[in-house]
Design a protein around this motif. Structure first.
Motif, PDB file in Angstrom:
ATOM      1  N   TYR A 109       0.923  -1.598   0.074  1.00 17.52           N
ATOM      2  CA  TYR A 109      -0.320  -0.032  -0.234  1.00 17.52           C
ATOM      3  C   TYR A 109       1.187   1.092   0.119  1.00 17.52           C
ATOM      4  O   TYR A 109       0.986   1.985  -1.003  1.00 17.52           O
ATOM      5  N   GLY A 149       1.330   2.066  -3.410  1.00 17.60           N
ATOM      6  CA  GLY A 149       0.810   2.544  -4.007  1.00 17.60           C
ATOM      7  C   GLY A 149      -0.454   1.130  -4.704  1.00 17.60           C
ATOM      8  O   GLY A 149      -1.027   1.808  -5.821  1.00 17.60           O
ATOM      9  N   ASN A 150       0.117   0.515  -4.232  1.00 18.33           N
ATOM     10  CA  ASN A 150      -1.191  -0.640  -4.717  1.00 18.33           C
ATOM     11  C   ASN A 150      -1.755  -0.626  -3.546  1.00 18.33           C
ATOM     12  O   ASN A 150      -2.225  -1.206  -2.183  1.00 18.33           O
ATOM     13  N   GLU A 151      -2.932   0.285  -3.839  1.00 19.98           N
ATOM     14  CA  GLU A 151      -4.641   0.115  -3.261  1.00 19.98           C
ATOM     15  C   GLU A 151      -4.994  -0.906  -2.657  1.00 19.98           C
ATOM     16  O   GLU A 151      -5.703  -0.843  -2.020  1.00 19.98           O
ATOM     17  N   LEU A 206      -4.601  -2.547   0.695  1.00 17.57           N
ATOM     18  CA  LEU A 206      -5.603  -1.487   1.810  1.00 17.57           C
ATOM     19  C   LEU A 206      -6.808  -2.321   1.439  1.00 17.57           C
ATOM     20  O   LEU A 206      -7.288  -2.727   3.287  1.00 17.57           O
ATOM     21  N   SER A 207      -7.705  -2.798   0.389  1.00 20.79           N
ATOM     22  CA  SER A 207      -9.161  -2.840   0.417  1.00 20.79           C
ATOM     23  C   SER A 207      -8.593  -4.607   1.146  1.00 20.79           C
ATOM     24  O   SER A 207      -9.690  -5.136   2.153  1.00 20.79           O
ATOM     25  N   ILE A 227      -4.814   6.014   6.701  1.00 23.87           N
ATOM     26  CA  ILE A 227      -4.268   5.803   5.789  1.00 23.87           C
ATOM     27  C   ILE A 227      -3.533   6.982   5.907  1.00 23.87           C
ATOM     28  O   ILE A 227      -2.505   7.221   5.068  1.00 23.87           O
ATOM     29  N   LYS A 273       0.005   6.709   4.511  1.00 20.72           N
ATOM     30  CA  LYS A 273       1.215   7.746   3.707  1.00 20.72           C
ATOM     31  C   LYS A 273       2.030   9.202   3.718  1.00 20.72           C
ATOM     32  O   LYS A 273       2.648   9.170   2.942  1.00 20.72           O
TER      33      LYS A 273
END
Length: 194
Positions: free
Chosen positions: A15, A18-20, A23-24, A60, A64
C-alpha cells in the motif's frame, strides 16, 4: 502470490508503494474485529460505523505520511487507533455513556425476580445516576479500564492489549477504580454537590 496469502506487513508495504488494492485486503481481513471492538465500546451501530471509517482515514493518513511503526503489528495498531477515537468521542461529547449490555439493559441494573416498588426503583435509579457521575471523578486510567470492562464487556487480556499495559496493570487499575468508587459512594454528597 495472491493478496490473501500475504502477511499484514507485506500488504502495508504494498500500500505504501502505491497498491491501493492491498489496503482493501487489509480492511476486509480485519473489519469484523475492528468494527466489533468499536461497537462494544459505543453500543451504537451508526456511531460505530462513523468511528470505524474515521479509524481507517487515520490509518491511511498515517501510512501515506510514512509514520507507521513497523515494530508493532497492524491489527493491534488499528485497534488502538479505534479505541483512542472512541475515547476522543466521549471526551468531546462530555456525556455519560449509557452503560448497557447487548439487550439494552443498564449494566448496573440488578436482576430482580420480584416487582420493585416505585420507591425501590427511584432509589436504585438515583444510585445508578450517582455512580455514573462519580465514575468521572476517577483518574483517567482507572475510568478507561472500568468503562472498557463493564461498558465494553472486554476481557482484561483485550483491555491490556488495547491500552498497552500488562494484564496485571489492567487488573490493578480496575481494583483501584472499584475501591475509589466505594470510597466516593460513602462521601458522595460532598462530591456531587461540587
Amino acid at each position: 502470490m495472491s493478496f490473501q496469502e500475504k502477511t499484514d506487513q507485506e500488504l502495508v508495504h504494498l500500500y505504501i508503494q502505491g497498491n491501493e488494492a492491498s489496503l482493501s485486503e487489509l480492511i476486509n481481513r480485519h473489519q469484523s474485529r475492528i468494527y466489533t471492538s468499536i461497537y462494544l465500546l459505543v453500543k451504537d451501530e451508526y456511531l460505530a460505523e462513523d468511528i470505524f471509517q474515521d479509524t481507517f482515514i487515520k490509518v491511511i493518513r498515517t501510512l501515506k505520511a510514512g509514520k507507521y511503526n513497523e515494530e508493532g503489528k497492524f491489527l493491534p495498531w488499528v485497534l488502538r487507533i479505534g479505541h483512542n477515537l472512541v475515547i476522543d468521542h466521549f471526551r468531546k461529547e462530555k456525556r455519560n455513556p449509557t452503560i448497557t449490555n447487548s439487550d439494552g439493559f443498564d449494566i448496573f441494573d440488578v436482576l430482580g425476580i420480584h416487582d420493585e416498588s416505585m420507591e425501590e426503583k427511584m432509589v436504585k435509579q438515583q444510585t445508578h445516576d450517582d455512580l455514573k457521575k462519580l465514575i468521572h471523578y476517577l483518574p483517567s486510567e482507572q475510568k478507561e479500564v472500568l468503562i472498557m470492562r463493564h461498558y465494553g464487556e472486554l476481557s482484561f487480556k483485550d483491555i491490556a492489549e488495547l491500552t498497552n499495559v500488562s494484564i496485571n496493570t489492567a487488573l490493578g487499575r480496575m481494583r483501584y477504580a472499584l475501591n475509589n468508587l466505594r470510597k466516593m459512594m460513602t462521601n458522595k454528597e460532598q462530591l456531587l454537590k461540587a
